[in-house]
Design a protein around this motif. Sequence first.
Motif, mmCIF file in Angstrom:
data_model
loop_
_atom_site.group_PDB
_atom_site.id
_atom_site.type_symbol
_atom_site.label_atom_id
_atom_site.label_comp_id
_atom_site.label_asym_id
_atom_site.label_seq_id
_atom_site.Cartn_x
_atom_site.Cartn_y
_atom_site.Cartn_z
ATOM 1 N N LEU A 1 14.672 31.573 66.433
ATOM 2 C CA LEU A 1 13.781 30.579 65.831
ATOM 3 C C LEU A 1 14.283 30.065 64.486
ATOM 4 C CD1 LEU A 1 10.307 32.211 66.604
ATOM 5 C CD2 LEU A 1 11.457 30.379 67.859
ATOM 6 N N ARG A 2 15.308 30.754 63.922
ATOM 7 C CA ARG A 2 15.701 30.423 62.553
ATOM 8 C C ARG A 2 16.141 28.963 62.409
ATOM 9 N NH1 ARG A 2 17.890 34.922 60.294
ATOM 10 N NH2 ARG A 2 15.931 35.194 59.200
ATOM 11 N N GLY A 3 16.844 28.437 63.443
ATOM 12 C CA GLY A 3 17.323 27.055 63.382
ATOM 13 C C GLY A 3 16.177 26.080 63.143
ATOM 14 N N GLY A 4 14.998 26.344 63.696
ATOM 15 C CA GLY A 4 13.866 25.437 63.528
ATOM 16 C C GLY A 4 12.953 25.864 62.394
ATOM 17 N N LEU A 5 12.535 27.132 62.399
ATOM 18 C CA LEU A 5 11.474 27.575 61.485
ATOM 19 C C LEU A 5 12.003 28.223 60.209
ATOM 20 C CD1 LEU A 5 8.972 29.151 64.072
ATOM 21 C CD2 LEU A 5 9.235 26.756 63.409
ATOM 22 N N GLY A 6 13.361 28.384 60.128
ATOM 23 C CA GLY A 6 13.971 28.960 58.923
ATOM 24 C C GLY A 6 13.342 30.300 58.573
ATOM 25 N N ASP A 7 13.032 30.491 57.274
ATOM 26 C CA ASP A 7 12.394 31.738 56.826
ATOM 27 C C ASP A 7 10.945 31.483 56.434
ATOM 28 O OD1 ASP A 7 14.635 33.439 57.154
ATOM 29 O OD2 ASP A 7 15.548 32.514 55.386
ATOM 30 N N GLY A 8 10.337 30.496 57.101
ATOM 31 C CA GLY A 8 8.923 30.195 56.836
ATOM 32 C C GLY A 8 8.029 31.313 57.336
ATOM 33 N N LEU A 9 6.712 31.120 57.192
ATOM 34 C CA LEU A 9 5.746 32.201 57.429
ATOM 35 C C LEU A 9 5.942 32.906 58.772
ATOM 36 C CD1 LEU A 9 3.225 33.638 56.310
ATOM 37 C CD2 LEU A 9 1.838 31.968 57.530
ATOM 38 N N PHE A 10 6.151 32.159 59.849
ATOM 39 C CA PHE A 10 6.238 32.785 61.173
ATOM 40 C C PHE A 10 7.436 33.716 61.275
ATOM 41 C CE2 PHE A 10 7.060 33.326 65.628
ATOM 42 C CZ PHE A 10 5.804 33.359 66.210
#
Length: 447
Positions: free
Chosen positions: A84-93
């Motif tokens: 998921l990192r490619g899309g959501l980076g290090d955000g909350l999820f």
Amino acid sequence: MQPLLVPPFPYRSRDWPPVWTSFVGRRASNSVYGWPDEAFDIAWRTRRVLGHTVHLVSEPDAIGRVLLDNKANYERPALVRRLLRGGLGDGLFNAEGESWREQRRIVAPTFSPAAVAGFAKPIAHVVQEQVARWPAGTRPMDMAAEATSATMGIIAATLFGGDSRLTAPAAAGHITAMLDAAGRARLTALLGMPALGPGSSRARAGGRFLRDTLGALADERARTGGRDDFFGGLVAALHARYPAPQARELAVDNAVTFYVAGHETTANALTWTIYLLAAQPLLQETLRVEALAALGGDVETLDARLPRLRAVLDEALRLYPPAPRLDREAMADDELAGHAVRRGDLVSIWPYVLHRHRAWWDQPDAFDPERFLGDRRVGMHRYQYLPFGAGPRVCVGARFAVVEALIVLAHWLAARRFSLRGGPPPVPVGRVTLRPAGGMPLELAPV
Ligand code: HEM
């Protein structure tokens, strides 16, 4: 007594399919296809998947230990975070530890019951405009597309100051490509390789579109210092806490997280709920009466006046959980329901399986909203029903989603009568979320 409706569910196999079938053919593109019948009877099964030990757990007490009682031992798996990192980076999820705690603390006030009540008016406004655009007379419409259009408009209006770049038709296509590729990329993620293929290049383009658009928005907010909405507040809070480059990165990560997590799941919930009502015209009529009466009062408290519609929504979330799986990785050895779990093992909780498990539900595949009313609801185990997860990582937008879905459904029911169009029943397809293959064509008629 009338027999209960059994709405469509995907094919179930007689035996456990070999592990490799998860990576080719239909099971690779649909995570809920081909589950063995036995999965809906047993509480525990351990499999080896490409060198990983994976425990499938459908036992509510054990699930409670994973998600709450021994939560520190169970993190979001490294391979899921990599995927998921490619899309959501290090955000909350995707965050863990102190960074997760800090981000959750920053966003929590936006999703308090009082704050969510404040979103009721803009939510109602978006759906009223949508309904006004619908053509008059009796017309077929793809309610999956309508659901997405409503929830996208709502998330843009409530969290991102109504920015029109986020509601453009192109944005929906980019998100679908991103989620499709994330759902397919399991094999490459398990092997630690980057995803390849045409789907993944579309997904990368989708990810780039979202990050560029939301990045531009974050820069605008940082420049003007605006705190007038969720995103403005988030950008300001992150800049107060982190150095500028990291704050910008986290602002964009969270913008993508909330934009994607905040509308795709709710769109699926709306789509399956309206399908179930189209399949039950008498029930639909009863709920229309409830909706029309409720719409006469104040919109901030509308959800509280829709108890039967709420039970139908809960039942739709049981049969078709928009997030069909939750995974965790054990940080240290543990014991769950008498089974040994070793450090590094994956614990896989499938709401899709748990919600249709024969040990925990009467007539599990039947549509029976009454199970969410009165004493029957009170008798449920806390961890047998997990559409929003549980414990500290429970969906931060759960209340927002329920209030939003009830407001949208009440307006839809007040405006049109929904019926099935004939043809084959919809097929649930599990990627990251659970959508109907090929949309949800229904017939809309004046009420
Ligand atoms: C019917 C609609 C929704 C469903 C079924 C749903 C489901 C879930 C589930 C199951 C999780 C937990 C995942 C896990 O533990 O591994 C989750 C987390 C999350 N959801 Fe939702 N969600 C919905 C709507 C929303 C909305 C409307 C928002 C935001 C506006 C949102 C934002 C998030 C975020 C940011 C997380 C990560 C929370 C954390 O890790 O602290 N969701 N959601």
